[in-house]
Design a protein around this motif. Sequence first.
Motif, mmCIF file in Angstrom:
data_model
loop_
_atom_site.group_PDB
_atom_site.id
_atom_site.type_symbol
_atom_site.label_atom_id
_atom_site.label_comp_id
_atom_site.label_asym_id
_atom_site.label_seq_id
_atom_site.Cartn_x
_atom_site.Cartn_y
_atom_site.Cartn_z
ATOM 1 N N LYS A 148 0.914 -1.246 0.033
ATOM 2 C CA LYS A 148 -0.293 0.078 0.109
ATOM 3 C C LYS A 148 0.890 1.226 0.019
ATOM 4 O O LYS A 148 0.616 2.192 -0.393
ATOM 5 C CB LYS A 148 -0.880 0.092 1.128
ATOM 6 N N GLY B 237 -1.569 -11.970 -11.140
ATOM 7 C CA GLY B 237 -0.966 -11.840 -10.070
ATOM 8 C C GLY B 237 -0.065 -13.109 -9.657
ATOM 9 O O GLY B 237 0.462 -13.454 -8.486
ATOM 10 N N LYS C 160 1.040 -12.825 -5.668
ATOM 11 C CA LYS C 160 1.257 -11.352 -5.309
ATOM 12 C C LYS C 160 0.468 -11.662 -3.909
ATOM 13 O O LYS C 160 -0.828 -11.572 -4.016
ATOM 14 C CB LYS C 160 1.091 -10.270 -5.981
ATOM 15 N N LYS C 161 1.023 -11.096 -2.690
ATOM 16 C CA LYS C 161 0.043 -10.981 -1.473
ATOM 17 C C LYS C 161 -0.763 -9.682 -1.776
ATOM 18 O O LYS C 161 -0.454 -8.652 -2.501
ATOM 19 C CB LYS C 161 0.854 -10.741 -0.509
ATOM 20 N N LYS C 162 -1.787 -9.810 -1.090
ATOM 21 C CA LYS C 162 -2.751 -8.415 -0.977
ATOM 22 C C LYS C 162 -2.003 -7.572 0.080
ATOM 23 O O LYS C 162 -2.125 -6.146 -0.309
ATOM 24 C CB LYS C 162 -4.022 -8.702 -0.571
ATOM 25 N N TYR C 163 -1.422 -8.186 0.986
ATOM 26 C CA TYR C 163 -0.771 -6.845 1.952
ATOM 27 C C TYR C 163 0.475 -7.623 2.213
ATOM 28 O O TYR C 163 0.822 -8.938 2.013
ATOM 29 C CB TYR C 163 -1.448 -7.214 3.339
#
Length: 990
Positions: free
Chosen positions: A406, A598, A615-618
């Motif tokens: 983020k 992803g 790919k991680k979301k976080y």
Amino acid sequence: MVYQNKNELINAFKQLKNKNALRNGKPTKIFLKWNKQQLKDRETTIYYEDNVVYNLKTNRLINIQYDKRRRGGRVIKKSFQKKYIKYNSLITTRDPNKIEVTVRRGGVTGWNTEYYLENANLIRHIIEDKAISGNYRLIMVGFTSTGEKIRLINRSYDIVDKFQFWRENMNDFLFDSETWVWNRSGLEKVIFYFTKEKQMPYQYYQQSFRDGINHCFFQPIINHFEYIIEEAKTQKTKDNYQSKINIINGKQLKNTFKPGLIHKYKDGIPEKEISDVCELLQIGVDIEQPFNDKILFEYRSNKRALKVFKFINTRFNHIEKNETPFNKDSVFKDNDPIIVGKKELEVIKKELDNNGELCIYKLNNYGLTGIRTLNECYMLKNDFFDTINKFENDTGLSDCAIDSIKYPELQDFINSGTHYNQCLDLKNTDFMRDNKNIPDNMKHIDMTKAYTQFFNCDNYNGFMGKITDFREVDNYKQKGLYLIKGLDLSKCNEKFKMLNDKLKWFNDDNIYTDRELNKLEKLGGKFKVIYGAYGLNIDFRFEGDMLNKKDKIMLDDTELNIPYYSKYTGFISMDNKYKSLYMKGDKRFFSTIPETEGTTILYNNDLEEGKITYKKKYSYNKRHITAQITAYQRLIMLEQLMKMDINSIYRVCVDGIYYISHEFKKHKSFCKKEKMTFKNSATTEYLSNLNLNDMKINNERQFYSTLLKGKREFYKKELFCGAGGNGKTYHNLTDKGLINTVFVAHSWNLATEEQKKYKEKYNKYLPVTVHHRLFNTNGRPEILNKYNNYIIDEVSMLTENQKQYLFNKIKGKIILCGDIGYQIPPIEEGTEMTKKGFDNVIELTKNYRFKCDKLKKVIKQLRDDIKDKKELNIRDYEIQKIKREDMQYEKEDLILVSRHTVNDTYNEIYKDIEKYKITENLRTHKNGQIVYEKIKGVKCEFRHGYTIHSIQGRTHKKKLFIDLTKIRDLRMFYTAVSRAEYLDNIFLIV
């Protein structure tokens, strides 16, 4: 698969081409042509004909040159060996897909000299020297003098360049405070294996399912039909299913045997012919694959299928029965894990591989950490994680992580400000490199448990825990990391200047902690702070298990003991944006799995292993805590060095000092050490990750100047007040310098409207919640801890007690926004909140909601009357008034009432116009939202009148009708009027 000998080449050719490779014992031309293509494709390093090797650069075959002077004439010329042979392997070390480097102990090294284990820059040197770039699996194996083999590293890396690789992954290679894994004590040789992991482009292969002892396609079908026969109650059913078994197995007739499908497809049933079999047997077939969002094969017979057989394609040409619901992740069990030890986990993996059973597994630096199969899930026992979870919950560190996905720019800033302490020579130590010429008066002191000593630093005042701001700034008042320029050391103590020249600690355009800058200023340094990442103070100590326990890791037969505090310091700095799973298999199998968004599939030919990366979301980490721990470690080192004779110091090694004996006062964090070694080479700076490249400095300066505009004074408790429409909320929500912010509205409808606008403007997700949740956590107290900045809107609805509750409970920076004293007072019992107790109060006066001067005039008059505590008199205000029967109402207009009991009147009048209020919170709809037709599955009520309280904070663009029934309060009337943009849109119903 990589073919590693001639037999493998012959078998592969026969299987793939269905032709013989040899004729009369000699290779055929078509086989040699295919062999050469395999060399080009890096599928092998073997050429079948003797006396020939393959040149990867020119794609040509070269005759081996033999030394005819040597007996037998079969000794390869040294000049040829030097050109084409390295590390006892023809050509393979020149293959960029597989690089093998053997390094031994040997002596003095520098950056561009020969390979020796003593070289502190060894891994970076290898990457640069071998031009390694891309996705590689690095396996590092060490050997002791007795020949004992120890695995040191087994991990995949995406290598861009040596500097970025080192900055992001140096923790992986740190053995202890003084050594890297390759130059740890006891190792005489280390082999570095870099094997290329190629991205697998999707490629269709015609699979023929047969692989296994029994026919993997037909056997589950036969088993099911036999079960039906056993359970059948009628002979007709038994005969029907027996006939289908005969179609598969064949049938012995009177004079001959009629072959079945299992004979027809003895070498496997091709995918394209499965549909014919489905029709013949009146069945359906689904075949899915691991990590594939779509079903690989799906077919149903035209007649209603008697049974749908579900399979999973676990390896090339092989399927297994699988009855789990279709989902790309659900084929593997991931719940109720069986907790096992490391050796047991390795035995389980070996048995699965030997039996050819499907499994996926996770790896870290030290090997296996988990295995998932179709039926079981195994996890490595790990007391370390239980201990750190308790430690973080007790200290508050659990809420201090940042999400690098983020906030990538913030993460990069923190990475640049995280400096690990290295080994640096202040005097020439080459004469002691073999440890044989160490002077008798050479002494050694180092810090005791260096990562735990921060509270003994003279300059200690805690840590930055939560990062609340990342912005342009001209001071370092808050706990944080800061970028400086204009460094001037001319007024500094001469001893410090001499140390800084040698250590290369403080430099322009680098990032340091607030405590380092404070110490620098105390020593006479001058500088300008230009950017910072700063926030709230937190204090903790490593105590109990965190201080005394060690994580026991088995590397082959060697036990490695890592103190919890040390492992934790490295662990929290790790930033893993991708989750990787591994699986053995044929390269062709992984090519048949299409990549989805992803997800990346890489293949390692050498290991015959696929790596599936999501790919991680976080991606949460606490590297800023690590940055401060190592900074305090340096500051303690500086305190000690300033008490010593610099001319007597030979080496500063992370947390240790080598010096010629002399009188000085020893810092309480240091102790004497008998052990001394000068075998490891030193670096050129004491701090890692310093920004000393002019081009990089200019690029970063330009980048930050574009991103981090707008200074803002730091206050933990701040109040923005003023009329509705003055931009209180907008000012804070559009401040990009605030980190990990949550918006708190009084209703879910208002919260989600703001969330939607934020998404449209910035294409980013804004976390939201409501007042009620802050005060009624219902077992979820983390809502008061998980965010760094709390922007709380419409706080005129809050009581003084509620304000104090927020001050005491919220573990973050608080920004309250509201029109205190003017809009509707709180419904809850208690006195209205005051402006007392804030660190800063800002009154905004410019209004952005009201679009006409006439409305602005009325609003000013109302606010003046409220301030003067006047009674409400409608005749005092020039607002148009109408009777109820004269309303020209449309469904998009808004009728405001004083209380719910007035609603029924308007519901009856406009009963033929559909308009509803949502009365529950769902993912798609929120409580309070207005819709104009009933929505299936969503609770709502017919509604045309809305209380003034329920729409506080909203702006209405259509006509606004205000029913004056029982409106006696001037603040309620003002709240209703201030929802509009134009005076001509407001109608008072009298």
